[in-house]
Design an enzyme around this catalytic site. Structure first.
Site, short mmCIF file in Angstrom:
data_model
loop_
_atom_site.label_atom_id
_atom_site.label_comp_id
_atom_site.label_asym_id
_atom_site.label_seq_id
_atom_site.Cartn_x
_atom_site.Cartn_y
_atom_site.Cartn_z
N ARG A 40 36.96 26.96 35.39
CA ARG A 40 38.00 27.34 36.35
C ARG A 40 37.35 27.98 37.57
NH1 ARG A 40 42.80 31.35 34.60
NH2 ARG A 40 41.38 33.00 35.28
N SER A 109 49.96 25.47 31.02
CA SER A 109 50.33 26.89 31.05
C SER A 109 51.85 27.04 30.99
CB SER A 109 49.81 27.55 32.33
OG SER A 109 48.40 27.61 32.33
N LYS A 140 43.58 36.64 37.63
CA LYS A 140 44.40 35.54 38.17
C LYS A 140 45.55 36.15 38.94
CE LYS A 140 45.85 30.91 36.77
NZ LYS A 140 47.15 30.76 37.42
#
Length: 222
Positions: A40, A109, A140
């Site tokens: 990521r 998600s 995040k």
């Protein structure tokens, strides 16, 4: 679908890995018991992400540890990664499945029942759900409010897909997430920012193993 194990799921963060770098952090985490890795990095240029993905595929495939790429189906396919993890605003999972094929691992998600409802028509193309944040997290920006064990239990009750808890996960709360019904835990800063990623991963793996033993104790001999 390729087999996968959500038990200890490393999500990389290039900034938190620092001078050690993502590849070395991943190597150490897998040595400590990481069972799945997600690359990521939304800020890096696509060529850098692709090069790193190819490096990780070459490292992880001989070890039998799948690599997923966050958001970018194109990068995952170009690098020969095992799958992709999608958010609510990314490519629909059904479209990713058509592009990547039946063997790809596709995660989605889903942080709450509303997001689950919005994605319901696409769940046939999904292999697991990432649910959180379990605890407050700074890794995040759009993670939302912490949902805790009750949030995990709510999502796991909605469908039979495996669920990995993410957000603020470390060895002190990994067991709590498993006891709430999660099939595994995803860690970011607890591993990427650790002075010893191998030891940090091993501590999380131990917590997961202990919690599972409590939830599903071994049968006693007659």
């Amino acid at each position: 679908m390729k087999p996968f194990d959500l038990s200890v799921y490393l999500v990389t963060d290039t900034r938190l890995c620092g001078a050690r770098g993502v590849a070395e952090t991943v190597r150490l985490a897998v040595a400590g018991g990481a069972t799945l890795v997600q690359l990521r990095d939304s800020a890096a240029p696509i060529r850098e992400i692709l090069a790193l993905a190819e490096t990780l595929v070459a490292m992880l495939r001989p070890l039998g540890v799948p690599l997923l790429v966050n958001d970018r189906v194109d990068v995952a396919m170009a690098a020969g990664a095992d799958g992709v993890h999608l958010g609510q605003t990314d490519m629909p999972a059904s479209a990713a499945r058509r592009l990547m094929g039946e063997d790809a691992i596709i995660g989605l998600s889903v942080g709450n029942p509303a997001e689950f409802a919005a994605a319901r028509d696409d769940l046939h193309a999904v292999d697991y759900l990432g649910t959180g944040p379990f605890r407050a997290t700074a890794t995040k920006d759009d993670a939302g409010a912490a949902i805790g064990p009750a949030g995990i239990a709510t999502v796991t009750a909605l469908c039979r897909l495996p669920v990995v808890a993410i957000g603020g996960i470390d060895a002190t709360c990994a067991g709590e997430a498993i006891r709430a019904g999660a099939d595994g835990v995803a860690a970011v800063s607890a591993i990427c920012a650790a002075g010893d990623p191998e030891a940090a991963t091993r501590a999380i793996a131990d917590a997961v193993r202990t919690a599972r033993a409590a939830v599903h104790p071994a049968p006693t001999p007659d």
